[in-house]
Design a protein around this motif. Sequence first.
Motif, mmCIF file in Angstrom:
data_model
loop_
_atom_site.group_PDB
_atom_site.id
_atom_site.type_symbol
_atom_site.label_atom_id
_atom_site.label_comp_id
_atom_site.label_asym_id
_atom_site.label_seq_id
_atom_site.Cartn_x
_atom_site.Cartn_y
_atom_site.Cartn_z
ATOM 1 N N MET A 1 0.694 -1.495 -0.316
ATOM 2 C CA MET A 1 0.086 0.274 0.404
ATOM 3 C C MET A 1 0.746 1.401 0.150
ATOM 4 S SD MET A 1 -2.900 -1.063 2.442
ATOM 5 C CE MET A 1 -4.130 0.633 2.595
ATOM 6 N N THR A 2 0.580 1.777 -0.704
ATOM 7 C CA THR A 2 1.313 3.466 -1.089
ATOM 8 C C THR A 2 0.724 4.274 0.069
ATOM 9 O OG1 THR A 2 -0.395 4.244 -2.173
ATOM 10 C CG2 THR A 2 0.993 2.953 -3.509
ATOM 11 N N LYS B 1 -0.539 7.163 0.411
ATOM 12 C CA LYS B 1 -1.770 7.958 -0.131
ATOM 13 C C LYS B 1 -2.753 7.142 0.823
ATOM 14 C CE LYS B 1 -4.082 10.299 -3.483
ATOM 15 N NZ LYS B 1 -4.292 10.196 -5.212
ATOM 16 N N MET B 2 -2.545 5.858 -0.462
ATOM 17 C CA MET B 2 -3.442 4.824 0.635
ATOM 18 C C MET B 2 -4.049 4.401 1.766
ATOM 19 S SD MET B 2 -3.393 0.989 -2.235
ATOM 20 C CE MET B 2 -3.736 1.161 -3.699
ATOM 21 N N VAL B 3 -2.957 4.814 2.523
ATOM 22 C CA VAL B 3 -3.035 4.311 3.817
ATOM 23 C C VAL B 3 -3.503 5.868 4.891
ATOM 24 C CG1 VAL B 3 -1.339 4.406 6.295
ATOM 25 C CG2 VAL B 3 -0.835 2.669 3.892
ATOM 26 N N THR B 4 -2.958 6.559 3.906
ATOM 27 C CA THR B 4 -3.328 8.110 4.431
ATOM 28 C C THR B 4 -5.348 8.054 4.176
ATOM 29 O OG1 THR B 4 -1.436 9.368 4.270
ATOM 30 C CG2 THR B 4 -3.458 10.766 4.477
ATOM 31 N N ALA B 5 -5.529 7.857 3.033
ATOM 32 C CA ALA B 5 -7.070 7.751 3.130
ATOM 33 C C ALA B 5 -7.407 6.411 4.270
ATOM 34 C CB ALA B 5 -7.129 7.477 1.458
ATOM 35 N N ALA C 1 -13.131 9.345 -1.232
ATOM 36 C CA ALA C 1 -12.871 10.926 -1.138
ATOM 37 C C ALA C 1 -11.451 11.353 -1.109
ATOM 38 C CB ALA C 1 -13.609 12.146 -0.817
ATOM 39 N N LYS C 2 -11.042 11.108 -0.218
ATOM 40 C CA LYS C 2 -9.644 11.081 -0.078
ATOM 41 C C LYS C 2 -8.731 10.677 -0.656
ATOM 42 C CE LYS C 2 -5.930 13.805 2.783
ATOM 43 N NZ LYS C 2 -6.449 14.935 2.577
ATOM 44 N N MET C 3 -9.036 9.673 -1.663
ATOM 45 C CA MET C 3 -8.138 8.118 -2.586
ATOM 46 C C MET C 3 -7.986 9.194 -3.661
ATOM 47 S SD MET C 3 -5.633 6.121 -2.873
ATOM 48 C CE MET C 3 -5.641 5.162 -3.428
#
Length: 128
Positions: free
Chosen positions: A1-2, A4-8, A63-65
Amino acid sequence: MTKKMVTAASYGMVTAFALIIAVAIVLATLFKFTSLDEFSIGELPMLIISFCALFIGGIIAGAKMREKGLFIGASTGFSYSLLIYLILFLGYDRPLGWDQYLTILVNIIVTGMGGIIGVNLSGASKKR
């Protein structure tokens, strides 16, 4: 997981937990100042509240991703379920049964649907 994915997924989980904590505070206040108790409510409304919070968390994660809504939503639901059931298993010595497995599956499905809606609401398709 990148990253961005972890953050989302983290945004979705924090949103779901915040909603559940807010509802828990409201319910605790109702229990304190009325004749209502935990046993009169039952388990079904609590599951519905949990699913609604996860659905909203999936929307936030999607929405974040802004892409891969089903994947990020399902990842959020799985991470949420894993955390909850680790606490139940390790903290309360409660093994997983078929009803918990079913709840985990529904959590993942509901959050995945929220992720799909979140991607579509974010306006990702308008950029093309």
